[in-house]
Write a protein that holds these residues in place. Structure first.
Motif, PDB file in Angstrom:
ATOM      1  N   UNK A  35      -1.820   3.324  10.003  1.00  0.00           N
ATOM      2  CA  UNK A  35      -1.355   4.502  10.747  1.00  0.00           C
ATOM      3  C   UNK A  35      -0.046   5.040  10.177  1.00  0.00           C
ATOM      4  N   UNK A  36       0.809   4.154   9.676  1.00  0.00           N
ATOM      5  CA  UNK A  36       2.080   4.632   9.129  1.00  0.00           C
ATOM      6  C   UNK A  36       1.862   5.528   7.911  1.00  0.00           C
ATOM      7  N   UNK A  37       0.740   5.381   7.243  1.00  0.00           N
ATOM      8  CA  UNK A  37       0.455   6.246   6.094  1.00  0.00           C
ATOM      9  C   UNK A  37       0.104   7.669   6.504  1.00  0.00           C
ATOM     10  N   UNK A  38      -0.175   7.906   7.783  1.00  0.00           N
ATOM     11  CA  UNK A  38      -0.451   9.269   8.226  1.00  0.00           C
ATOM     12  C   UNK A  38       0.813  10.130   8.199  1.00  0.00           C
ATOM     13  N   UNK A  39       1.976   9.518   8.141  1.00  0.00           N
ATOM     14  CA  UNK A  39       3.245  10.241   8.064  1.00  0.00           C
ATOM     15  C   UNK A  39       3.692  10.470   6.621  1.00  0.00           C
ATOM     16  N   UNK A  40       2.875  10.063   5.657  1.00  0.00           N
ATOM     17  CA  UNK A  40       3.195  10.191   4.243  1.00  0.00           C
ATOM     18  C   UNK A  40       3.147  11.671   3.841  1.00  0.00           C
ATOM     19  N   UNK A  41       4.187  12.137   3.185  1.00  0.00           N
ATOM     20  CA  UNK A  41       4.214  13.489   2.629  1.00  0.00           C
ATOM     21  C   UNK A  41       5.060  13.461   1.369  1.00  0.00           C
ATOM     22  N   UNK A  42       5.066  14.553   0.648  1.00  0.00           N
ATOM     23  CA  UNK A  42       5.871  14.614  -0.565  1.00  0.00           C
ATOM     24  C   UNK A  42       7.369  14.595  -0.244  1.00  0.00           C
ATOM     25  N   UNK A  46       9.218   7.490   1.345  1.00  0.00           N
ATOM     26  CA  UNK A  46       9.799   6.152   1.341  1.00  0.00           C
ATOM     27  C   UNK A  46       9.611   5.417   2.660  1.00  0.00           C
ATOM     28  N   UNK A  47       9.912   6.050   3.747  1.00  0.00           N
ATOM     29  CA  UNK A  47       9.857   5.362   5.050  1.00  0.00           C
ATOM     30  C   UNK A  47       8.425   4.951   5.409  1.00  0.00           C
ATOM     31  N   UNK A  48       7.431   5.849   5.333  1.00  0.00           N
ATOM     32  CA  UNK A  48       6.060   5.387   5.622  1.00  0.00           C
ATOM     33  C   UNK A  48       5.557   4.355   4.622  1.00  0.00           C
ATOM     34  N   UNK A  49       5.945   4.488   3.367  1.00  0.00           N
ATOM     35  CA  UNK A  49       5.508   3.530   2.355  1.00  0.00           C
ATOM     36  C   UNK A  49       6.079   2.146   2.598  1.00  0.00           C
ATOM     37  N   UNK A  50       7.360   2.080   2.910  1.00  0.00           N
ATOM     38  CA  UNK A  50       7.993   0.785   3.201  1.00  0.00           C
ATOM     39  C   UNK A  50       7.438   0.202   4.487  1.00  0.00           C
ATOM     40  N   UNK A  51       7.233   1.049   5.500  1.00  0.00           N
ATOM     41  CA  UNK A  51       6.673   0.566   6.764  1.00  0.00           C
ATOM     42  C   UNK A  51       5.273   0.003   6.559  1.00  0.00           C
ATOM     43  N   UNK A  52       4.456   0.682   5.776  1.00  0.00           N
ATOM     44  CA  UNK A  52       3.100   0.194   5.491  1.00  0.00           C
ATOM     45  C   UNK A  52       3.159  -1.131   4.748  1.00  0.00           C
ATOM     46  N   UNK A  53       4.023  -1.206   3.757  1.00  0.00           N
ATOM     47  CA  UNK A  53       4.144  -2.429   2.966  1.00  0.00           C
ATOM     48  C   UNK A  53       4.576  -3.613   3.833  1.00  0.00           C
ATOM     49  N   UNK A  54       5.583  -3.416   4.667  1.00  0.00           N
ATOM     50  CA  UNK A  54       6.099  -4.498   5.520  1.00  0.00           C
ATOM     51  C   UNK A  54       5.050  -4.929   6.541  1.00  0.00           C
ATOM     52  N   UNK A  55       4.407  -3.973   7.192  1.00  0.00           N
ATOM     53  CA  UNK A  55       3.392  -4.316   8.191  1.00  0.00           C
ATOM     54  C   UNK A  55       2.185  -5.004   7.551  1.00  0.00           C
ATOM     55  N   UNK A  56       1.806  -4.581   6.360  1.00  0.00           N
ATOM     56  CA  UNK A  56       0.688  -5.229   5.682  1.00  0.00           C
ATOM     57  C   UNK A  56       1.044  -6.656   5.273  1.00  0.00           C
ATOM     58  N   UNK A  57       2.275  -6.864   4.800  1.00  0.00           N
ATOM     59  CA  UNK A  57       2.722  -8.212   4.459  1.00  0.00           C
ATOM     60  C   UNK A  57       2.699  -9.097   5.698  1.00  0.00           C
TER      61      UNK A  57
END
Length: 82
Positions: A35-42, A46-57
């Motif tokens: 879900x955090x990747x839904x906030x991804x934009x150009x 950084x914030x959605x990418x880091x959030x996705x990475x941390x939650x996936x870990x």
């Protein structure tokens, strides 16, 4: 499975409630990562990418490394007497 002539139950047998709760918690973490990747934009990557990475870990790392400790030494767990 038999050990010392006795039937040894599966390690997860009889722990349905705990297994379901753990599954729900880690599945929610995984869904949060997606879900955090839904906030991804150009402009905001950084914030959605880091959030996705941390939650996936957290969603994959905790079950594999902490909850899976009983698989570390199979000889020790198989010889455990009930």
């Amino acid at each position: 499975m038999y050990s010392n002539g006795k039937n040894v139950a599966h390690s997860g047998q009889g722990r349905l409630a705990g297994n379901v709760i753990a599954f729900v918690v880690f599945f929610v973490l995984f869904v949060g990562a997606i879900y955090s990747l839904s906030y991804w934009s150009l402009d905001n990557a950084w914030i959605p990418g880091i959030a996705c990475f941390v939650l996936a870990i957290l969603a994959f790392g905790i079950p594999q490394h902490i909850l899976g400790m009983s698989d570390r030494n199979p000889a020790k767990t198989a010889s455990k007497q009930d």
